[in-house]
Design an enzyme around this catalytic site. Structure first.
Site, PDB file in Angstrom:
ATOM      1  N   CYS A 133     -10.292   4.168   2.684  1.00  0.00           N
ATOM      2  CA  CYS A 133      -9.319   4.442   1.617  1.00  0.00           C
ATOM      3  C   CYS A 133      -9.924   5.168   0.426  1.00  0.00           C
ATOM      4  CB  CYS A 133      -8.631   3.154   1.174  1.00  0.00           C
ATOM      5  SG  CYS A 133      -9.671   2.045   0.231  1.00  0.00           S
ATOM      6  N   SER A 154       0.817  -1.217   0.000  1.00  0.00           N
ATOM      7  CA  SER A 154       0.000   0.000   0.000  1.00  0.00           C
ATOM      8  C   SER A 154       0.849   1.264   0.000  1.00  0.00           C
ATOM      9  CB  SER A 154      -0.892   0.010   1.244  1.00  0.00           C
ATOM     10  OG  SER A 154      -0.079   0.107   2.404  1.00  0.00           O
ATOM     11  N   CYS A 209     -13.445  -5.556   2.067  1.00  0.00           N
ATOM     12  CA  CYS A 209     -12.261  -5.570   1.200  1.00  0.00           C
ATOM     13  C   CYS A 209     -11.393  -6.792   1.492  1.00  0.00           C
ATOM     14  CB  CYS A 209     -11.465  -4.283   1.384  1.00  0.00           C
ATOM     15  SG  CYS A 209     -10.013  -4.181   0.310  1.00  0.00           S
ATOM     16  N   MET A 258      -2.658  -2.805  -5.480  1.00  0.00           N
ATOM     17  CA  MET A 258      -3.947  -3.078  -6.108  1.00  0.00           C
ATOM     18  C   MET A 258      -4.582  -1.773  -6.564  1.00  0.00           C
ATOM     19  SD  MET A 258      -5.418  -5.935  -3.499  1.00  0.00           S
ATOM     20  CE  MET A 258      -4.212  -6.286  -2.232  1.00  0.00           C
TER      21      MET A 258
END
EC number: 2.8.1.13
Length: 356
Positions: free
Chosen positions: A199, A10, A103, A34
């Site tokens: 996020c 991340s 998620c 991602m």
């Protein structure tokens, strides 16, 4: 031959050090960020979030520094379908979702793992603070070494299939040690602030986010008391959650709390603190880690939100895989849509989504 692991990066310190630790342990490590942002403008706006332009740059820089290949993989359709759409739908139904749990369930340990396996990778890894161990023929999850950073609450949905193929090297360390390792190996992210916002909503204003996307669905309605008497006007039910006191936009001369949300009448019910206290709930969509199904009542410690200290409770299986939870002491603001998660000491037992 080295085992291959795909590390979800991340751009933060935890996933960066996870990648480094796995490389040191002898794995062939590949770093991946991602792509979950929905359009380029959104991507640029989210400077500092875990899916922003700066996050990808940080992850790429770390990968170069520790000497691993790095890629960006597109998960935006799966993320929209399983996380964003679910998030919006839940708020529209008067419930309060947990997008991180969705998620983890549908993206990080499902779509991401599927993609890894499709290209011949043995494991996926994340920077989560949790410990995965194998006991006899079963994988279990234990709380991390760092109580304050433990993330097991958001991992109760993992299956045996997923646990067998997942690595979480940060679980054995305290956060301070992870930062220390990052500094020692020269990672600029060693002092990067932890991401605390949702996020895809960096300003944390979920009501405005939903209103901007679905202006026709978010309508003003009435604040009412428990007897149905009108107390004032609310901005739209998506702006409120159970237990909320601030931001009601109206003064009552005494503290008033959101105690219920009625999506069918578009009403937000207000009451006293006492109205928020309860000892019982029913949860659906349950999953258990040390065993497949709960067959009889069990004494556990349970918590109804991420940051809470677990409280003693008895969980009892009921129809359709649901579970009844009876707490020994009253809990404040049991919230539909959130997760209740069960423990025995440091062992994660499982959890489910609060239905009523």
């Amino acid at each position: 031959m080295k085992k291959k692991v795909l590390v979800g990066m991340s751009g933060g310190v935890d996933s960066s050090v996870a990648a480094y630790l796995l490389k040191e342990q002898g794995y062939e490590v590949i770093g991946v960020t991602m792509q979950i942002w929905q359009d380029d403008e959104e991507f640029i706006e989210k400077e500092g979030g875990c899916c922003s332009l700066s996050a990808v740059a940080d992850a790429r820089r770390v990968a170069n520094k520790i000497g691993i290949p790095f890629y960006v993989m597109n998960f935006k359709d799966a993320f929209k379908r399983n996380v964003i759409d679910y998030f919006v739908d839940e708020y529209m139904e008067g419930r309060t979702p947990n997008p991180c749990i969705a998620c983890n369930k549908f993206i990080k340990f499902s779509s991401f793992l599927d993609k890894a396996m499709a290209i011949g990778i043995d494991y996926v890894a994340t920077g989560h603070y949790a410990i995965i161990e194998k006991h006899n023929d079963r994988y279990i999850i234990k709380k991390s070494e760092d109580d304050k950073k433990d993330q097991t609450y958001a991992l109760y949905n993992l299956t045996q299939f997923q646990l067998e193929r997942t690595l979480m090297p940060c679980g054995q360390y305290k956060k301070s040690k992870i930062r220390e390792i990052a500094k020692e190996i020269g990672l600029r992210v060693h002092n990067k602030k932890d991401s605390e916002e949702i996020c895809f909503i960096p300003d944390n204003d979920h009501g405005r986010y939903i209103k901007n996307r679905f202006p026709n669905k978010v309508r003003e309605g009435n604040f009412v008391d428990k007897q149905g008497n009108i107390l004032g006007t609310h901005k739209g039910i998506v702006y409120y959650t159970i237990g909320q006191r601030k931001g009601l936009g109206i003064a009552f001369g005494k503290p008033m709390y959101v105690v219920d949300i009625n999506p069918f009448r578009n009403e937000v019910v207000l009451g006293d603190l006492e109205d928020l206290l309860n000892t019982k709930l029913i949860a659906k969509d349950t999953n258990y880690i040390p065993f497949d199904t709960l067959k009889e009542p069990m004494e556990v410690e349970a918590k109804i939100r991420y940051s809470q200290t677990p409280s003693k409770a008895i969980i009892t299986p009921i129809e359709d895989g649901r579970v009844r939870v009876n707490f020994h002491e009253k809990q404040r603001a049991i919230t539909k849509g959130q997760s209740v998660v069960f423990y025995k000491d440091d062992l994660l037992i499982g959890g489910g989504i609060i239905e009523k």
